[in-house]
Design an enzyme around this catalytic site. Structure first.
Site, PDB file in Angstrom:
ATOM      1  N   GLU A 169       0.497  -1.152  -0.146  1.00  0.00           N
ATOM      2  CA  GLU A 169      -0.401   0.123  -0.032  1.00  0.00           C
ATOM      3  C   GLU A 169       0.823   1.146   0.037  1.00  0.00           C
ATOM      4  OE1 GLU A 169      -2.584   0.228   3.570  1.00  0.00           O
ATOM      5  OE2 GLU A 169      -4.352  -1.759   2.749  1.00  0.00           O
ATOM      6  N   ASP A 206      -5.997   9.167  10.049  1.00  0.00           N
ATOM      7  CA  ASP A 206      -4.796   8.777  10.461  1.00  0.00           C
ATOM      8  C   ASP A 206      -4.277   8.874  11.720  1.00  0.00           C
ATOM      9  OD1 ASP A 206      -4.233   7.333   8.115  1.00  0.00           O
ATOM     10  OD2 ASP A 206      -4.051   8.731   7.089  1.00  0.00           O
TER      11      ASP A 206
END
Length: 277
Positions: A50, A61
């Protein structure tokens, strides 16, 4: 949906083990170091990569990945340069699946049709765009599928059985199960609950299930690998990048060995897991 993802998960199933999915932010701390890391990941044990698309407001995040995005943006990383990294990686590796992960805004600014054409040509296999719910599938998900790029959806502990079919409807490649509530890298999963959650997802889909958010060590990775089809590790890797940098935030001779060393440890944890019956 894409040949590389399908082939990889078929091979993992044949080997009777889970895969290791590694996340790095493109351009962190600079494009050259990112490319060196990308090219070293498969040999270190990464089965799927990724690559984060840096964004100034990565709301899903935690601090580690937020900082990695800011470092990359400070170094001049753009979405076009991220696609350049994919092209450079593909010049030496045509088999490892690579998925771009991030937020819709940079793609929207780039232009959806142009982005999908360029991403496909560069060798991108899938997209994870965390701020586009199923209700917005016309924006990017369906065009991506039409372009031959898997659109990988997130399922969370709060995704109930009523919501799940909508989440899974146009998902391709694999399902990404978020093992904790909250942002990335801030808590450790309850591994017993993760196993039960994966089993529940498997009742709704035939797609592989990858589990991430909160996996930091080889022991964590091994625990998740007992029940999941793949284990995703991101925050621990970008934090290893950060702690290897010099006082000016630049890469050192420790950066690449430290990250790839952790990947080897994680891969050993995944490969040593005894799979649940």
């Amino acid at each position: 949906m894409t040949a590389r993802l399908d082939a990889k998960f078929a091979a993992l199933a044949q080997q009777g083990r889970a895969g290791l999915v590694t996340f790095l932010t493109a351009g962190d701390p600079d494009p050259g170091t990112t490319l060196e890391l990308l090219t070293g990941l498969p040999a270190a044990g990464a089965d799927v990569i990724e690559l984060g698309m840096p964004f100034s407001d990565p709301m899903a995040d935690g601090p580690a990945i937020q900082w990695s995005s800011l470092r990359a943006l400070k170094a001049g990383q753009t979405l076009a340069k991220t696609l350049d990294l994919v092209r450079a990686f593909r010049a030496g590796d045509d088999t490892t699946p690579l998925v771009l992960m991030g937020y819709y805004n940079p793609i929207y600014v780039y232009g959806v049709a142009r982005f999908l054409a360029d991403a496909k040509a560069a060798g991108v296999d899938g997209l994870i765009v965390v701020d586009l719910p199923p209700e917005e599938d016309d924006e990017l998900c369906l065009p991506a599928l039409d372009a031959g790029i898997a659109f990988i959806r997130l399922a969370t502990p709060t995704t109930d059985d009523q919501r799940l079919p909508k989440v899974l409807a146009n998902t391709a490649g694999f399902v990404y199960y978020v093992s904790i509530t909250g942002v990335t890298g801030t808590a450790t999963p309850d591994f017993d609950k993760v196993g039960a959650a994966v089993a529940r997802l498997k009742r709704h889909t035939r797609l592989p299930v990858a589990v991430g958010f909160g996996v930091k060590t080889a022991a964590h990775a091994g625990a998740v690998a007992r029940g999941a089809d793949a284990v995703v590790v991101g925050s621990a890797l970008v934090e290893t990048v950060r702690t290897s940098l010099d006082a000016e935030g630049l890469a050192t001779d420790k950066t690449v060995p430290a990250v790839l060393g952790l990947v080897r440890e994680l891969a050993a944890g995944v490969r040593g897991a005894v799979r649940a019956a």
